[in-house]
Design a protein around this motif. Sequence first.
Motif, PDB file in Angstrom:
ATOM      1  N   THR A 182      10.080  16.005 -10.009  1.00  0.00           N
ATOM      2  CA  THR A 182      11.151  16.972  -9.742  1.00  0.00           C
ATOM      3  C   THR A 182      10.587  18.355  -9.456  1.00  0.00           C
ATOM      4  N   ASN A 183       9.628  18.785 -10.287  1.00  0.00           N
ATOM      5  CA  ASN A 183       9.013  20.096 -10.085  1.00  0.00           C
ATOM      6  C   ASN A 183       8.217  20.144  -8.781  1.00  0.00           C
ATOM      7  N   LEU A 184       7.551  19.023  -8.454  1.00  0.00           N
ATOM      8  CA  LEU A 184       6.789  18.958  -7.210  1.00  0.00           C
ATOM      9  C   LEU A 184       7.721  19.095  -6.007  1.00  0.00           C
ATOM     10  N   ASN A 185       8.842  18.394  -6.024  1.00  0.00           N
ATOM     11  CA  ASN A 185       9.804  18.506  -4.921  1.00  0.00           C
ATOM     12  C   ASN A 185      10.336  19.931  -4.802  1.00  0.00           C
ATOM     13  N   ARG A 186      10.533  20.558  -5.947  1.00  0.00           N
ATOM     14  CA  ARG A 186      11.034  21.934  -5.931  1.00  0.00           C
ATOM     15  C   ARG A 186       9.993  22.884  -5.342  1.00  0.00           C
ATOM     16  N   ASN A 202       6.744  23.742 -17.053  1.00  0.00           N
ATOM     17  CA  ASN A 202       5.996  24.193 -18.221  1.00  0.00           C
ATOM     18  C   ASN A 202       5.111  23.068 -18.749  1.00  0.00           C
ATOM     19  N   ASP A 203       4.058  23.494 -19.463  1.00  0.00           N
ATOM     20  CA  ASP A 203       3.160  22.571 -20.157  1.00  0.00           C
ATOM     21  C   ASP A 203       2.665  21.463 -19.210  1.00  0.00           C
ATOM     22  N   GLY A 204       2.785  20.216 -19.626  1.00  0.00           N
ATOM     23  CA  GLY A 204       2.215  19.113 -18.870  1.00  0.00           C
ATOM     24  C   GLY A 204       2.937  18.773 -17.588  1.00  0.00           C
ATOM     25  N   ASP A 205       4.137  19.319 -17.409  1.00  0.00           N
ATOM     26  CA  ASP A 205       4.904  19.019 -16.195  1.00  0.00           C
ATOM     27  C   ASP A 205       4.861  20.148 -15.172  1.00  0.00           C
ATOM     28  N   ALA A 206       4.045  21.178 -15.427  1.00  0.00           N
ATOM     29  CA  ALA A 206       3.980  22.327 -14.522  1.00  0.00           C
ATOM     30  C   ALA A 206       3.286  21.931 -13.210  1.00  0.00           C
ATOM     31  N   VAL A 207       3.799  22.481 -12.100  1.00  0.00           N
ATOM     32  CA  VAL A 207       3.188  22.282 -10.782  1.00  0.00           C
ATOM     33  C   VAL A 207       2.813  23.654 -10.235  1.00  0.00           C
TER      34      VAL A 207
END
Length: 617
Positions: free
Chosen positions: A50-54, A76-81
């Motif tokens: 989701t973050n990557l698409n954003r 944030n944290d491990g899901d940050a792009v």
Amino acid sequence: MVVTPLNLRSISFIFFFLLSFRAQKAQEPTYLGSNCHNTPQQPLSSAYQTNLNRILRWMSSDASTSKGYNHKTIGNDGDAVYGLYDCRGDVVGYFCQFCVSFAAKQALQRCPNRVSAMVWYEYCILRYSNENFFGKILTHPTWHGVGTKNVSYSNMSEIQKGEDFVRCLIRKATKETNQLYYKGGFNLSATERRYGMVHCSRDLTSESCRQCLETILAQIPKCCEQKIGWFIWSGTCMIRYDDKMFYLLYNQTSSLPVPNLETDWFRLSSFHKIQTEETWTTDLLIIPLATILQSTDNFSEAFKLGEGGFGSVYKGILQDGRQIAVKRLSEFSSQGSEEFNNEVLFIANLQHRNLVKLLACCLDENEKILVYEYLPNKSLDFHLFDDEKRKQFDWKLRLRIINGIARGILYLHEDSRVTVIHRDLKASNVLLDHDMNPKISDFGLARAFEIGQSQEKTKRVMGTYGYMAPEYAMQGLFSVKSDVFSFGVLLLEIICGKKNSGLYMSEHGQTLLFYAWRIWCAGKCLELMDPILIKSFIGCQVERCIHIGLLCVQEDAKDRPTMSDVVVMLVSETMALPKPKHPAFSIGRIASKEVPTSRSSKNLSNNDVTFTISIPR
């Protein structure tokens, strides 16, 4: 050219795009390579995806308003792009945005299911990762490309001169301007010149940029120095050297300019087989959709100029104040892609002062858009068939318009590279420039003839009621003589200020052609003249033009003159004219209550209806 280590086949030193309109697809920017950073393919977490698409959507959007570079972190944290895009220093405005948008669409395909990726195109780089890489130098691995020409043994000093030149560019980019980019050229000799460019990702400091450029420059002796043209790049810096000017021009110390037709828009070359043995090439600019939307206020009704079977036409205003006309194909168009192709093919190839000029096209996001020069005085019918506006059209102006239209048609028939039949000549397809010079437009129905071909037959008749020659309307036969017929109708309309269909419901109960024929036979042809011309007309010229018009609308196509004959007859006051035979559709009739409609315009008249007839087998 050899490129390593990504097995790239070739790198283009020019920024042309190829487009085959038969395939209806624009080609992508020149791809240089990608690097997935040796990360394994594995399913991405939903949050990371989701973050990557954003971040990819953000880069595509932000590039249209930035100065060619930006970076951002989402999550944030491990899901940050962490995402970054950077356009080459000479690539500005919407040109940059187009490249970044394309790279954003392609990144996931180049590195599928990877948390980290970097994609290069000739004019931009796009990068994302699950780790913060901002400000960090990448000098390994590197990629390089070389040209085919070798440095001559008689001029081995070029190697040292080239290196000194590149070092000068590095110094200017990192110490003198701190722009992390510089380009320029130098005279190698009295007859030869060389060009170079250095560029660093703009998240680096000037010192980091210098270190990156010096590191990859040190690799040139191993790969490239024996070649006249070469370039080398890593993930964060690039050097290029050539004997051709490969970069775009603008002042390096100024702010970035507004979009420019000759620099900021992509250029396409398309190649077409036009029923002849030669290939016709089109060299045309591609304008990004973002520019179109901005210039037309998102296709605002306030900017709308008209609407037809093709779609809508809008006025556009570029950021520098220049005006354009934007023709947008409707997804529900009754004509469609074939007519779009015709417009691009014919108008881009045909160059004449009496033909409208096509500037660019757009194929973003399934749109099919044509960009023309803006002609402020609208179409001929807008003035000619309006009781007030027609008063400004004295005889001198009308005669000039008649001559201009004739010269434009003559060019199509005899002076262009192939014979072109317009098939939809009418008052609404003649546009007027600042000086009221006529320009023929709308080539959606145009056809090209082979060498030696005199006519063609179609089962799908398309044209405009009142302007179509009888052999075309009834049998599907068209030729240069069918355009001559349409010109004759238009000429008579210009003289009388009325539509060919405009007399149907009058006391005459007959067509303009029959009315003109009847009063000519009675020796009273000046009665056809618009009364507004009473103070400016020259009787012998008006009579001669009516005579020529009647020659053009004769029922039998063989009796009609060619356009070269027409042009000569118009300019010669002494040339004897043959006696015309009766015109087509010379029997008076009442207009049908229903006419199949596929075009209309808020500024155009009823005789602008274009319709299709399918001829039974």
